[in-house]
Enzyme design. Structure first.
Site, PDB file in Angstrom:
ATOM      1  N   ASP A   1     -10.258   2.827  -3.512  1.00 50.97           N
ATOM      2  CA  ASP A   1     -10.916   1.609  -2.938  1.00 50.97           C
ATOM      3  C   ASP A   1     -12.349   1.515  -3.300  1.00 50.97           C
ATOM      4  O   ASP A   1     -13.071   2.608  -3.314  1.00 50.97           O
ATOM      5  CB  ASP A   1     -10.713   1.569  -1.354  1.00 50.97           C
ATOM      6  CG  ASP A   1      -9.494   1.530  -0.763  1.00 50.97           C
ATOM      7  OD1 ASP A   1      -8.381   1.411  -1.561  1.00 50.97           O
ATOM      8  OD2 ASP A   1      -9.297   1.268   0.415  1.00 50.97           O
TER       9      ASP A   1
ATOM     10  N   ASP B   1       0.806  -1.111  -0.233  1.00 50.39           N
ATOM     11  CA  ASP B   1      -0.049  -0.039   0.021  1.00 50.39           C
ATOM     12  C   ASP B   1       0.944   1.227   0.127  1.00 50.39           C
ATOM     13  O   ASP B   1       2.134   1.275  -0.164  1.00 50.39           O
ATOM     14  CB  ASP B   1      -0.864  -0.111   1.310  1.00 50.39           C
ATOM     15  CG  ASP B   1      -2.298   0.578   0.970  1.00 50.39           C
ATOM     16  OD1 ASP B   1      -2.434   1.065   0.080  1.00 50.39           O
ATOM     17  OD2 ASP B   1      -3.270   0.210   1.698  1.00 50.39           O
TER      18      ASP B   1
END
Ligand SMILES: *[C@@H]1O[C@H](CO)[C@@H](O)[C@H](O)[C@H]1NC(C)=O
Ligand SMILES: *[C@@H]1O[C@H](CO)[C@@H](O)[C@H](O)[C@H]1NC(C)=O
Ligand SMILES: *[C@@H]1O[C@H](CO)[C@@H](O)[C@H](O)[C@H]1NC(C)=O
Ligand SMILES: *[C@@H]1O[C@H](CO)[C@@H](O)[C@H](O)[C@H]1NC(C)=O
Length: 412
Positions: free
Chosen positions: A218, A157
């Site tokens: 997301d 990430d």
């Protein structure tokens, strides 16, 4: 010389330079904890939902017993919130001692014993998105720890990080993973963090370093979120699609299928469009609770076969209605397959059913004779044929899809 000439003449006909670790030759399939389980860490209050050894083992068991592994789902990946908040005295990452009492190597061995692959999560910055230790400043140590636990997949990430430096930092960490000698599928969030900050990720460089990469924000547990991801990908497909191919894929994020946010029709839309996009198929659902109609979508072999098609070509949104046109709020998504076949997803965004008629030109189909299969209704759906001078008429459910495969059929 040959390669640069090739790019100038025609990007599509040339193999692009790409990461060569032998992995993700077709889009990876598996399970990722985030969308469904997030950062649930209170195992007393939520024993079945907390990020823990028990959750991963239970999911691994169900991946096998319920047929997901045999359908192609291979990776079982823990997202954020698996770590202790501090490193050990030697500076190494430590898995949460209460939730992962046997450590990550034992869990990885368990997953491998089921014939599955084990994935983990870390962050390129100083902290993970939920505030656990990131790899920044400890890259060598951490690549070594992750490999020593036997991971097969790493989602890296990009929170708490310098987004400008990602074009250097992500490839450098990829080199460290490579140097461990363990083939590890490298899932990068680098383009997404650059896109959301208005930068222009160098997708050639991304495809040289990463097996899959997130492009955009997301996905969430809602139809609106699925539609907005589809819209973003469709609007940016000209710059994205050519970078997809065996070993390297765009990633529009997890499958929402099976969670409360999508109806069966909406779940069929997401699965069909993700198949067209040659997207990673990462479920994020409680496999102990999933309802049969959603399980059937995830296990649909004909749809999976489109996603895994060996040509490895990402499909495109080829047609989109204008609000005022004769079929408002419809889209056609088209993917070229091996043996001259085509997969087409006809999406209806309206909350009422529609009957629509399309020409070969609207469908971007060469004017030939085709046999048509209805991929969500093989066996029961009527198999049709289509001639060059004919149009195709379909009825599509509210916020639903018809997903068809067109096979060239020389006239008998
Ligand atoms: C490391 O990179 C080299 C060169 O691209 C490649 O041939 C090799 O398979 C990679 N090894 C691993 C373990 O990823
Ligand atoms: C993008 O990356 C490629 C491959 O690493 C490189 O050749 C190219 O110069 C980069 N482009 C820009 C604009 O930095
Ligand atoms: C349609 O074609 C598929 C694949 O060839 C076949 O499995 C299915 O039985 C056919 N359906 C009908 C109704 O004939
Ligand atoms: C399509 O072409 C065939 C043969 O050329 C002809 O028989 C048929 O009537 C045509 N159909 C339409 C809808 O024009």
């Amino acid at each position: 010389m040959l390669i640069s000439l090739c790019i100038f003449v025609s990007g599509l006909l040339c193999p692009i330079l790409a990461l060569d670790n032998g992995l993700a030759l077709t889009p990876p399939m598996g399970w990722l904890s985030w969308l469904r389980f997030g950062c649930t860490i209170d195992c007393d209050a939520k024993p079945k939902e907390c990020i823990s050894e028990n959750l991963i083992k239970r999911t691994a068991d169900l991946m096998v017993s319920e047929g997901y592994r045999d359908a192609g789902y291979q990776y079982i990946t823990i997202d954020d919130c698996w770590l202790e908040k501090t490193r050990d005295p030697e500076g190494r990452l430590v898995a949460d001692r209460r939730r992962f009492p046997n450590g990550m190597k034992a869990l990885s061995d368990y997953v491998h014993s089921k014939g599955l692959q084990f994935g983990m999560y870390e962050d390129y910055g100083t902290k993970t998105c939920e505030g656990y230790p990131g790899i920044k400043g400890n890259e060598l140590f951490d690549a070594d720890s992750l490999a020593s636990w036997g991971i097969d997949y790493l989602k890296l990430d990009g929170c708490f990080a310098d987004v400008h430096g990602m074009g250097v930092g992500y490839p450098a960490f990829g080199q460290l993973l490579n140097a461990t000698g363990r083939p590890i599928l490298y899932a990068c969030s680098w383009p997404m963090f650059q896109e959301v900050n208005g930068l222009h990720p160098n997708y050639s460089a991304v495809a040289e370093s990463c097996n899959i990469w997130r492009n955009w924000v997301d996905i969430r547990n809602s139809w609106a979120s699925v539609l907005s991801v589809m819209k973003w990908i469709g609007n940016h497909q000209d710059k994205l699609a050519s970078f997809a191919g065996p070993g390297h894929w765009n990633d529009p994020d997890m499958l929402v299928v099976g969670n409360s946010g999508l109806t069966v029709d909406q779940a069929q839309v997401q699965m069909a469009v993700w198949a067209i996009l040659a997207a990673p198929l990462m479920m994020s659902v409680d496999l102990a609770e999933i309802q049969p109609e959603f399980k059937q979508i995830l296990l649909n072999r004909a749809v999976i076969a489109v996603n895994q098609d060996k040509l490895g070509k990402q499909g495109l949104r080829v047609w989109r209605s204008k609000i005022t046109s004769r079929h408002p709020h419809q889209e056609i998504w088209h993917r070229e397959l091996t043996e001259g076949a085509h997969a087409l997803a006809f999406v209806n965004g309206l909350t009422h059913a529609v009957t629509v008629t399309y020409t070969h030109e609207e469908m971007k189909l060469p004017p030939l004779d085709y046999d048509i299969q209805d991929l969500y209704n093989l066996g029961t759906g009527i198999n049709q044929s289509l001639k060059p001078n004919e149009t195709l008429t379909l009825r599509i459910n509210p916020t639903g899809v018809k997903f068809y495969k067109f096979k060239y059929s020389p006239q008998k």
